[in-house]
Motif scaffolding. Structure first.
Motif, PDB file in Angstrom:
ATOM      1  N   VAL A  49      14.673  16.062  19.350  1.00  0.00           N
ATOM      2  CA  VAL A  49      13.589  15.104  19.529  1.00  0.00           C
ATOM      3  C   VAL A  49      12.876  15.412  20.843  1.00  0.00           C
ATOM      4  O   VAL A  49      13.511  15.480  21.901  1.00  0.00           O
ATOM      5  N   ALA A  50      11.577  15.621  20.790  1.00  0.00           N
ATOM      6  CA  ALA A  50      10.816  15.982  21.990  1.00  0.00           C
ATOM      7  C   ALA A  50      10.637  14.766  22.891  1.00  0.00           C
ATOM      8  O   ALA A  50      10.202  13.709  22.444  1.00  0.00           O
ATOM      9  N   TYR A  51      10.967  14.941  24.170  1.00  0.00           N
ATOM     10  CA  TYR A  51      10.702  13.871  25.139  1.00  0.00           C
ATOM     11  C   TYR A  51       9.674  14.290  26.188  1.00  0.00           C
ATOM     12  O   TYR A  51       9.301  13.503  27.053  1.00  0.00           O
ATOM     13  N   GLY A  52       9.224  15.544  26.119  1.00  0.00           N
ATOM     14  CA  GLY A  52       8.231  16.043  27.057  1.00  0.00           C
ATOM     15  C   GLY A  52       7.486  17.206  26.448  1.00  0.00           C
ATOM     16  O   GLY A  52       7.784  17.639  25.328  1.00  0.00           O
ATOM     17  N   PRO A  53       6.531  17.783  27.166  1.00  0.00           N
ATOM     18  CA  PRO A  53       5.627  18.769  26.579  1.00  0.00           C
ATOM     19  C   PRO A  53       6.191  20.177  26.462  1.00  0.00           C
ATOM     20  O   PRO A  53       5.695  20.957  25.652  1.00  0.00           O
ATOM     21  N   THR A  54       7.202  20.543  27.262  1.00  0.00           N
ATOM     22  CA  THR A  54       7.695  21.914  27.205  1.00  0.00           C
ATOM     23  C   THR A  54       8.769  22.051  26.132  1.00  0.00           C
ATOM     24  O   THR A  54       9.402  21.073  25.712  1.00  0.00           O
ATOM     25  N   ARG A  55       8.979  23.274  25.692  1.00  0.00           N
ATOM     26  CA  ARG A  55       9.881  23.520  24.563  1.00  0.00           C
ATOM     27  C   ARG A  55      11.309  23.051  24.839  1.00  0.00           C
ATOM     28  O   ARG A  55      11.995  22.579  23.932  1.00  0.00           O
ATOM     29  N   ILE A  56      11.758  23.162  26.071  1.00  0.00           N
ATOM     30  CA  ILE A  56      13.130  22.810  26.402  1.00  0.00           C
ATOM     31  C   ILE A  56      13.344  21.294  26.467  1.00  0.00           C
ATOM     32  O   ILE A  56      14.480  20.815  26.383  1.00  0.00           O
ATOM     33  N   GLU A  57      12.275  20.532  26.596  1.00  0.00           N
ATOM     34  CA  GLU A  57      12.407  19.081  26.762  1.00  0.00           C
ATOM     35  C   GLU A  57      12.687  18.427  25.405  1.00  0.00           C
ATOM     36  O   GLU A  57      11.814  17.868  24.762  1.00  0.00           O
ATOM     37  N   ARG A  58      13.957  18.522  25.016  1.00  0.00           N
ATOM     38  CA  ARG A  58      14.423  17.995  23.744  1.00  0.00           C
ATOM     39  C   ARG A  58      15.725  17.234  23.964  1.00  0.00           C
ATOM     40  O   ARG A  58      16.485  17.520  24.871  1.00  0.00           O
ATOM     41  N   ASP A 108      18.654  18.272  26.802  1.00  0.00           N
ATOM     42  CA  ASP A 108      18.463  19.626  27.313  1.00  0.00           C
ATOM     43  C   ASP A 108      17.439  19.571  28.439  1.00  0.00           C
ATOM     44  O   ASP A 108      16.563  18.685  28.462  1.00  0.00           O
ATOM     45  N   TYR A 109      17.527  20.521  29.351  1.00  0.00           N
ATOM     46  CA  TYR A 109      16.553  20.641  30.438  1.00  0.00           C
ATOM     47  C   TYR A 109      16.503  22.099  30.855  1.00  0.00           C
ATOM     48  O   TYR A 109      17.398  22.892  30.536  1.00  0.00           O
ATOM     49  N   ALA A 110      15.473  22.475  31.551  1.00  0.00           N
ATOM     50  CA  ALA A 110      15.267  23.871  31.944  1.00  0.00           C
ATOM     51  C   ALA A 110      16.253  24.275  33.038  1.00  0.00           C
ATOM     52  O   ALA A 110      16.933  23.441  33.635  1.00  0.00           O
ATOM     53  N   SER A 111      16.317  25.585  33.295  1.00  0.00           N
ATOM     54  CA  SER A 111      17.286  26.125  34.249  1.00  0.00           C
ATOM     55  C   SER A 111      16.593  26.876  35.378  1.00  0.00           C
ATOM     56  O   SER A 111      15.557  27.529  35.178  1.00  0.00           O
ATOM     57  N   CYS A 112      17.182  26.796  36.557  1.00  0.00           N
ATOM     58  CA  CYS A 112      16.777  27.659  37.665  1.00  0.00           C
ATOM     59  C   CYS A 112      17.264  29.085  37.370  1.00  0.00           C
ATOM     60  O   CYS A 112      18.296  29.261  36.720  1.00  0.00           O
ATOM     61  N   PRO A 113      16.587  30.133  37.832  1.00  0.00           N
ATOM     62  CA  PRO A 113      15.388  30.102  38.663  1.00  0.00           C
ATOM     63  C   PRO A 113      14.081  30.101  37.870  1.00  0.00           C
ATOM     64  O   PRO A 113      13.018  30.228  38.456  1.00  0.00           O
ATOM     65  N   GLN A 114      14.172  29.977  36.529  1.00  0.00           N
ATOM     66  CA  GLN A 114      12.930  29.933  35.742  1.00  0.00           C
ATOM     67  C   GLN A 114      12.066  28.745  36.152  1.00  0.00           C
ATOM     68  O   GLN A 114      10.837  28.804  36.069  1.00  0.00           O
TER      69      GLN A 114
END
Length: 291
Positions: A49-58, A108-114
Motif C-alpha cells: 500500500v503506497a503511503y508516499g510518492p516514491t517506489r519504496i514508500e509502501r 518499508d523505507y529507503a536506505s542510506c547512502p542512496q
C-alpha cells in the motif's frame, strides 16, 4: 579516547556488529522469511500500500477483525542502510497482535547512502500522516496509532514519538500515542566513528537533528525501551541514557530487559500474544493482557 571509553574503532565496532552474534545470519533470515510467508497465509492482508510518492514508500497492512482497531506501525531495522532487509521479512510481527484486535502496519523505507537519514525520517513521518488520513479505509482508528520498531526501527519509532505533529503536519499533537522501541539507537553520536559511516555518510548536523536523546520534550509520547539481556553494553547504555533524558522532561519511559535475548532475537516475542514483549506493548496501549 575515540568515543566515550572506546580507544579504537575496532572496540566501538564490536559493540554494534550485531550479526556477529548469530551462528548463521543467512539461515536466520531464511527463517524470518518462512515465518512471514506463513503469517501472510494465515492473516488477512493488504500488501504494498503506497503511503508516499516514491517506489519504496509502501506498507503491508494486517487488519484486525473488528473496525476502529488500534494500530501498531512496525519499522524494521538494518542500520538505515540494508536494502536487502525489507517489510517482507516481518509479516510475522502481526501474529501476536492480530488476536488482540490490533491492526499491524509494516513499513518499508529507503536506505542510506542512496538517500540521507533526513529522507528516511521524512518517509516514516509521511507514513504516519498517510495513516491518519486513511485509517478508516482499512478499519483502523487514527486516534490510537502507536509506533514500534527494532534497532534502527527503534530509533525511528522514538523519532515519531517525539515529532511535533501539530507544527508541520497539521495532525493532533498526540498523533503517535506511544513508542515501543526495541534495541533502539537513541544517541547517533557513535556512528560517524564506526564501519557504518561510509554507508550512512552522516553529517554532524544530522547526528544532532535525528538523535532522539537530543530532542526529548514535554508532551512527547510515552515509551517502552526494550533490549535483549545478552546485547552489548552500548545497547544497554543507549536505552538507559534515553530513559533518563525522557524522565528529565516527564515523558513516561519504561525499561524492559528481555531475558536470554540477543539483538536479533529481542523482537521474537511479537509472534506470541502471551510474551513479555507483547504484554508490555499492550500495557502501553491501554489494552488488556491475555489471561
Amino acid at each position: 579516547m575515540l568515543y566515550r571509553d572506546f580507544a579504537t574503532q575496532e572496540q566501538l565496532d564490536a559493540q554494534y556488529l550485531t550479526a556477529s552474534q548469530l551462528a548463521d545470519p543467512a539461515a536466520f533470515m531464511r527463517q524470518r522469511q518462512a515465518d512471514s510467508d506463513e503469517a501472510r497465509r494465515l492473516l488477512p492482508h493488504l500488501l504494498d500500500v503506497a503511503y508516499g510518492p516514491t517506489r519504496i514508500e509502501r506498507m503491508d497492512i494486517y487488519p484486525a477483525e473488528q473496525s476502529d482497531a488500534p494500530m501498531v506501525m512496525f519499522i524494521h531495522g538494518g542500520y538505515w542502510s540494508t536494502p536487502s532487509i525489507t517489510k517482507d521479512f516481518y509479516a510475522w510481527v502481526a501474529r501476536g497482535l492480530q488476536p488482540q484486535g490490533i491492526t499491524t502496519l509494516v513499513l518499508d523505507y529507503a536506505s542510506c547512502p542512496q538517500v540521507t537519514l533526513d529522507e528516511i525520517v521524512r518517509q516514516c513521518r509521511a507514513a504516519v500522516e498517510w495513516t491518519h488520513k486513511h485509517a478508516h479505509s482499512f478499519g483502523g482508528d487514527p486516534a490510537r496509532l502507536y509506533a514500534a520498531g527494532h534497532s534502527a526501527g527503534g530509533h525511528l519509532a522514538a523519532v515519531l514519538g517525539l515529532t511535533q505533529w501539530e507544527l508541520d503536519y497539521e495532525l493532533p499533537s498526540d498523533a503517535v500515542k506511544g513508542a515501543f522501541a526495541i534495541s533502539g539507537l537513541f544517541d547517533l553520536t557513535p556512528f560517524p566513528y564506526t564501519w557504518l559511516q561510509p554507508k550512512l555518510q552522516l553529517s554532524w548536523a544530522e547526528v544532532r537533528r535525528h538523535s532522539p536523546i537530543a530532542h526529548v520534550r514535554r508532551g512527547g509520547a510515552p515509551m517502552v525501551l526494550a533490549y535483549g539481556e545478552l546485547e552489548t553494553a552500548e545497547f544497554h547504555r543507549q536505552a538507559a541514557d534515553f530513559r533518563a533524558a525522557c524522565a528529565s522532561v516527564s515523558i513516561p519511559a519504561a525499561l524492559l530487559s528481555l531475558e536470554g535475548c540477543l539483538h536479533n532475537t529481542a523482537i521474537d516475542g511479537f509472534s506470541d500474544s502471551q510474551s513479555l514483549l507483547c504484554r508490555a506493548l499492550f500495557r502501553l496501549m491501554g489494552l488488556p493482557t491475555p489471561a
